[in-house]
Enzyme design. Sequence first.
Site, short mmCIF file in Angstrom:
data_model
loop_
_atom_site.label_atom_id
_atom_site.label_comp_id
_atom_site.label_asym_id
_atom_site.label_seq_id
_atom_site.Cartn_x
_atom_site.Cartn_y
_atom_site.Cartn_z
CE LYS A 674 -2.93 2.93 2.46
NZ LYS A 674 -2.01 3.90 1.96
CD GLU A 755 12.97 1.35 9.56
OE1 GLU A 755 13.65 2.31 9.93
OE2 GLU A 755 13.41 0.29 9.13
CB CYS A 789 12.74 9.86 8.56
SG CYS A 789 12.58 8.87 7.11
CD GLU A 885 9.06 13.48 12.46
OE1 GLU A 885 9.86 13.03 11.63
OE2 GLU A 885 8.07 12.86 12.87
#
Length: 1013
Positions: A674, A755, A789, A885
């Site tokens: 996906k 992750e 990231c 973040e």
Amino acid sequence: MSALQAVVERRGQQIFGLVDQHPESIFTKAGFYQKMMAFSMRDETFKVQMFRFVDVLASLRRSGDIVAHLREYFRGMDSFIPMLQTGLRAAGIFPWLTAFILRRNVSGMARQFIAGRDGADVMKTLRKKRKEDIGFTVDLLGEAVVSEKEADEYAARAMELLETLARETRGWTDPLGKNTELFPVVNLSLKISAFYSQMDPAAPEEAIAHLAPKLRPILRRAKEVGAFVNFDMESYAQKNGTFDLFKALFTESEFADWPHVGIVVQAYLRDAERDLKDLIEWGRKRGTRFAVRLVKGAYWDYEKIISSQNGWVCPVYLQKPESDACFEACTRILLENEAIVTAAFGSHNVRSIAHAMAYAEELGIDQSRFEFQLLYGMAGPIKRALVEMGYRVREYSPVGELLPGMSYLVRRLLENTSNEGFLRAKFSDNLSTAQLLRDPKELITPEKASPDGQRNGYHSAAAFSLDTPPGDTYENAPMVNFVHRQTQEQMKTALREVRGRLGRQYPLTINGEKVTTGKWMPSLNPSSPNEIVGSVAEAGIPEAERAVSAARAAFDKWSRTSVEHRAQLLERLAAIMERRRFELCAVEVFEVGKAWDEADGDIREAMDFCLFYAQQMRILGRPRITQHVAGEENYQHYWGRGVALVIAPWNFPIAILCGMVSASLVTGNTVIMKPAEQSAICGALLMEMFEEAGVPKGVLNLLNGDGAVIGEHLVNHKDVDLIAFTGSREVGLHIWKAAGETRPGQRELKRVICEMGGKNAVIVDSDADLDETIVDSVYSAFGYQGQKCSALSRLIVLEENYDRVVERLLAAAASLRVGNPQEPGITVGPVIDEAAYQRILATIEAGRKEATLAYQAKDVPKEGYFVPPTIFIDVKPNARLARDEIFGPVLSVIKVRDLDEALEVANGIDYALTAGFFSRSPANIERIKAELVAGNVYINRSCTGAVVGRHPFGGFKMSGGGTKAGGGDYLLQFLIPRIVTENIMRHGFAPEETPRYRDEFLVRRPGSTVVEK
Ligand SMILES: Cc1cc2nc3c(=O)[nH]c(=O)nc-3n(C[C@H](O)[C@H](O)[C@H](O)COP(=O)(O)OP(=O)(O)OC[C@H]3O[C@@H](n4cnc5c(N)ncnc54)[C@H](O)[C@@H]3O)c2cc1C
């Protein structure tokens, strides 16, 4: 012996005869510098430490720091170097005195190679040299230019220097008094990269557009005052741009009739002869004389390392005599075209020099019509000899302060001590005249001659064995090198072609069938949101169910398909990606707003995942004995886990998706993939390529749709055995929790590979190399709009350096190119979508209340989701800006007292993904290696750009479950280990040894079909 060789030897011997009357003083035994050079040539470790120490010294202000660095660099070496022993002992008693002496000695060394601090200072040297009949070309040293502010300052200094030289040398005459019109007295050497901070090899036209206006005033003035201007040559990445700029500027009507312009050709490049002929051709068309300084080249080690790291064909020759021979070939071309080009031979090598003399004689060219150029502070006796022989000699004279001069000094020290260098061979190793004058062509080892087009890998697959560490023998796919015009054109063509077919529709793939649902999800171009890149069929629960059934049904056969067969599928996929490379890059530019090289990095990574996992699975796939024990065989081997659900993010739209899918498949799992909604077209293309590679029906199924609907359904599904997820913390934690629950009928405990994000910190030590720090930090923070990231989010700076770092950082950020990434050379493009755009802008707004907004770009495109690169300074460690973040182009700068506090701030956070450190203190670097809490710790480099096999990537704490994509142990997450034990003793008799590895256990399960091998 050829007639030419005979003359070369005669001229060479004549030079040596004169040289030997005054031996080179820097190679004698007296003095600090001489001793240091002698030790450096004797001991490689000392040499490295010494040159590194010299490099950092100028930036150290306190005596204590100098002494501390001295100890750190030379720990353990004092016993065999008496000079050091005394120095270190004295350092303990009188640190200030040791620091003073060291500084004085190193400054003295620098002064040996740097002709003056500024224009006024250099004049003293130039006047002295004039008396020796040696001319000059002056080069302005500078720190690496990281911003347009610095580039402007450099241009102003260059102009000032030109004025000083012109004024102070009025009335000076040519030392030879012959052909003087070819050789103006004032000669300025310009380092082109110092005039524009954003020079990008992929965008030569753009570089010219910026550089030409900055250079024109200097050129105009030089022409007015009758000076000569030379364009120096730097690294290979800048070469084509520098040639293009030279040709463009000097064809302009204002400069087309100006003969006093020159450029450098580097003979260590395989391109050298072709480039030189090209230049001469251009010169003929222009119809005005120009000059070429022929050199071997100053960046040999650098070019070799960079090309090896990127998997590029190495642009430099690998054997020293090849460079020497190329120098001679170019010498002949230059002299044969003397009618249009004035030659300057930049070499300290008597053979290279004598060859130029001999060939000029053979052609009957007067010796006043070309010149020899040598570096200030080097090869003094050779210069003297050339002058005595009546040749024209010019000295390359760098001007500048000690700090920016250090990198120049280190280059010279390396050159003087190089094993392959002429100066060392002559003055230190005392090779015979005959050896030194041999024809370099005879010295080339033919079997080792550098073939064109050969990649220069440091690691070789030949060394591969089953016991070598993972990643060590893996040779990464090469990056596309946008230095070449051909690759630039390929990318432009791909962009045009992909643009021509935007808007296509892509169905789902379930059990090998193309499925549409009547509902289409558009994927938009973030640079231009009215543009639909393509649409994908939207799956609902029924399609999700069909996909699970198909994957379940395909598992049995696939899991028992041989490892070799599965590995080859990935290798075929990598080959297809290579074939479609530019097209895939172009799709990423349109769909997720990646700049060219970022898009290419993504495709390279995807290919690497395929090839690396194929290699790793071949190792894991062979059952391995666990322990040698008499009478028993114990093998460990692996099975796939079952049905894998792969949920991928949009920020590495092909690499991460492909990495998780290929790891699942090669380990024998079947997959439902996906892709992220924002990068659904990249996902559809990946499916297309897997099909072309031959993935069997049902083994890989593509579902697009709303994560909250089908993602949620599949995560909870009893028949999904493994979930590989990369994405946000919120979703990752939800999946982790949901997977912990066991549903009725579930066979396996679900394995989650998770992750998530980061809040990555880079610490800047008080002795950091700021040129490197600023360039790498700006790239880490703003490359791909801060949406990696691994991106830098918190720059933690020790207070001693804080003001200088902030000043240079803000200027560097202000120089970044923000724009539509379809253009080459863009660093900052749009963020992914409207939601991200609004969220990041709101975060910036809120941040204003917490910290000082020190920089925000103003000039960003109006259309598209362009968030201006933003820097907050004086951010408190507990501010939200420093904890949450953001995933956008926003950087927080935090001031700390010392390294203790820096570590506390860096580590005091929920995340542990990447982190970095800039420092030149060996002790601090060791401490950081041990104490910085992150999955990937990077020292003295950018904290983004992990390479498969080399930098296995992934974090812990709230950044992930501790898995490492692209690492040797990654595939284990996708496997179930199994041990098979057989008693091999019969009536007390057993074979003495068992093999370490055996063939796979490829048995049938009841009901399964025979498996191909
Ligand atoms: C006046 C002047 C200006 C210069 N300007 C520039 C410039 O603008 N740009 C630039 O890049 N260089 C420039 N150089 C060249 C550079 O700085 C070195 O001085 C030069 O390469 C040394 O060559 P040599 O002929 O004096 O010595 P040699 O000892 O004969 O040659 C050393 C050179 O050989 C090459 N080499 C070393 N090992 C190998 C190997 N294993 N395989 C292949 N080749 C090898 C390297 O280029 C090395 O520098 C300039 C040099 C001078 C003298």
